[in-house]
Motif scaffolding. Structure first.
Motif, mmCIF file in Angstrom:
data_model
loop_
_atom_site.group_PDB
_atom_site.id
_atom_site.type_symbol
_atom_site.label_atom_id
_atom_site.label_comp_id
_atom_site.label_asym_id
_atom_site.label_seq_id
_atom_site.Cartn_x
_atom_site.Cartn_y
_atom_site.Cartn_z
ATOM 1 N N ILE A 251 0.840 -1.200 0.000
ATOM 2 C CA ILE A 251 0.000 0.000 0.000
ATOM 3 C C ILE A 251 0.872 1.245 0.000
ATOM 4 O O ILE A 251 0.618 2.201 -0.757
ATOM 5 C CB ILE A 251 -0.943 -0.009 1.217
ATOM 6 N N ALA A 252 1.894 1.244 0.853
ATOM 7 C CA ALA A 252 2.809 2.384 0.888
ATOM 8 C C ALA A 252 3.455 2.603 -0.479
ATOM 9 O O ALA A 252 3.624 3.741 -0.922
ATOM 10 C CB ALA A 252 3.880 2.160 1.963
ATOM 11 N N ASN A 253 3.787 1.511 -1.153
ATOM 12 C CA ASN A 253 4.385 1.622 -2.482
ATOM 13 C C ASN A 253 3.411 2.251 -3.477
ATOM 14 O O ASN A 253 3.806 3.064 -4.323
ATOM 15 C CB ASN A 253 4.815 0.238 -2.969
ATOM 16 N N GLU A 254 2.134 1.876 -3.369
ATOM 17 C CA GLU A 254 1.123 2.478 -4.248
ATOM 18 C C GLU A 254 1.019 3.977 -3.992
ATOM 19 O O GLU A 254 0.864 4.771 -4.940
ATOM 20 C CB GLU A 254 -0.236 1.811 -4.016
ATOM 21 N N LEU A 255 1.108 4.387 -2.738
ATOM 22 C CA LEU A 255 1.035 5.812 -2.414
ATOM 23 C C LEU A 255 2.257 6.557 -2.936
ATOM 24 O O LEU A 255 2.147 7.685 -3.436
ATOM 25 C CB LEU A 255 0.906 6.005 -0.899
ATOM 26 N N ILE A 256 3.422 5.919 -2.841
ATOM 27 C CA ILE A 256 4.637 6.545 -3.357
ATOM 28 C C ILE A 256 4.554 6.693 -4.869
ATOM 29 O O ILE A 256 4.985 7.711 -5.441
ATOM 30 C CB ILE A 256 5.874 5.716 -2.945
#
Length: 471
Positions: A251-256
């Motif tokens: 999820i954090a990667n998607e936000l980045i």
């Protein structure tokens, strides 16, 4: 002509977007139904808007939460029934999930109750009402038949990826930004919880099941809504956001990938936080993570074990140290006043609050009083031992869970001690303030020496500042 489906959100002191109503409304066929959400928290002349919307409507859906919101849910439902007697009224939410039969037995103005995960259940109900079909084969509801209340079998939890995306165009998002005082967007990425905390009703409602939206789908949805609404903060409303380490990182990667143009906050159990490596915290911070909410509940390991938290105090401290290192704010909620809780257990909790507050001014440690919430294991035991829960909807609506002394297990002396401690501990380790520096030092001395008598500072504060009632 489209049939109107009206959904009502009662008054409350918080301004989270009505995610439950958005979820059930988004499941309907927009070619057949016009979904109208009336939110008494943000809509002007909400009563009038509700009555107008209910004219020639197919049904009214109301979300009901035990406590003060329940009082307004009852009031609004009675108002609608006075003006639209034949309109089917469907209640869902936490209170109906706990008392699907009882509320129908007591209150004739409620026609159908929905318990548990409600998206598909509500869709099937609306379809049946529209087609003039019976509802006796729909699971997850209670209804009246031949003067008696019938409860259908529970519905199995549905994979959230099988449900349609939430359509935020059903509400005026800007109203919520204005009410919050910031452009904070609310989103729920998972439902349920695997854990067994004995003070919580979640295991009773969702049977320790958990389901979630895939990170890739979330990324696409959030990118779309961010482009439209340009929010600056994202608030995940999950019970346990960090359930799986890999999912959290994805999820954090998607936000980045979106460019990390906003900050975000989510819930985290201490054991989940300790499964993350330091580099994971760096990655989460870089993706915009600004705050975690880590439930502690007690500073006594013995009490934690009794509550079946399944975490260790050392894990809480480990998470606190990592969050401090990476500049992540944390809310550490505590609960005191459990049935049979010893004075030592309360003292351990107050001491642990001090330990956490000293670590960082970015840490908050709100202390709540335990009040038996229906469906939880502790509540069942308390009732068996003679504690009386409210037995009417009106009584439940006066049952305040947040701003209250709790149950009979908290003496007046203990209550005063805790209230004074809450005030001084918050003042003592707040962010340094030049004007408050002398008072902060005095508050630190009080906390270090457990001296809370003659709380002149607190008395002045209570008189000078208006206290907001919470529920």
């Amino acid at each position: 002509m489209k049939k109107k489906v009206v959904l009502y959100n009662p008054t409350a002191v918080f301004f989270d977007m009505p995610l439950a109503l958005l979820a059930i409304g988004s499941c309907l066929n927009f070619e057949l139904f016009e979904v109208i959400i009336v939110d008494a928290r943000v809509d002007e002349n909400a009563d009038n808007k509700l009555l107008v919307a209910c004219e020639d409507a197919l049904c009214l859906g109301v979300t009901a939460l035990s406590g003060a919101p329940l009082k307004d849910a009852l009031r609004a439902t009675r108002l609608v029934k006075q003006n639209h007697k034949e309109l089917p009224v469907i209640w869902g939410g936490w209170h109906p999930s706990l008392f699907p039969v009882e509320l129908l037995e007591e209150e004739p103005i409620i026609d159908i109750s929905v318990y548990g995960q409600g998206e598909t259940t509500f869709k099937e109900l609306v379809t049946a009402l529209n087609n003039g079909e019976g509802i006796d084969q729909i699971n997850g509801i209670a209804y009246r038949k031949d003067g008696k209340v019938v409860k259908r079998p529970a519905r199995l939890m549905q994979d959230m990826d099988e449900l349609p995306a939430v359509n935020y165009d059903l509400i005026d998002v800007e109203k919520y930004f204005s009410a919050k005082g910031q452009r904070q967007f609310d989103y729920i990425s998972s439902t349920g919880c695997f854990f067994r905390c004995t003070f919580c009703a979640d295991p009773f409602v969702f049977k320790r099941k958990w389901t979630a939206i895939s990170p890739e789908r979330m990324g696409k949805e959030l990118a779309h809504w961010h482009e439209k609404f340009q929010f600056t903060d994202l608030n995940f409303q999950d019970e346990t956001f960090f359930t799986y380490k890999n999912r959290s990182i994805e999820i954090a990667n998607e936000l980045i990938k979106m460019g990390s143009r906003f900050s975000w906050a989510a819930t985290m159990r201490a054991d989940q936080g300790m499964r993350l490596e330091d580099e994971d915290f760096v990655f989460l911070k870089n993706s915009g993570l600004r705050r975690a909410l880590i439930g502690v509940e007690s500073g006594s390991q013995e009490m934690m074990d009794w509550l079946k938290k399944d975490i260790k105090i050392e894990q809480v401290l480990g998470c606190a140290d990592r969050c401090k290192t990476h500049g992540i704010a944390v809310i550490f909620p505590f609960i005191v006043g459990f049935p049979g809780e010893s004075d030592k257990s309360v003292k351990d909790s107050l001491n642990f609050v001090k330990t956490l507050r000293k670590k960082s001014h970015m840490f908050q440690t709100p202390i709540f009083y335990y009040k038996p919430y229906p469906g939880s294991e502790i509540t069942q035991k308390a009732v068996e031992e003679g504690y009386q829960l409210p037995n009417t909807l009106d009584a439940w609506s006066d049952f305040d869970y947040v701003d209250s002394k709790g149950g009979p297990w908290v003496s007046d002396e203990k209550y005063q001690l805790i209230e004074n401690f809450k005030f001084f501990s918050k003042l003592a380790w707040s962010k340094a303030n030049f004007f408050l520096f002398p008072l902060q030092k005095l508050a630190q001395w009080r906390c270090e020496n457990n001296f809370y008598k003659l709380p002149i500072e607190k008395i002045l504060s209570d008189r000078l500042f208006i206290k907001v009632e919470l529920s």
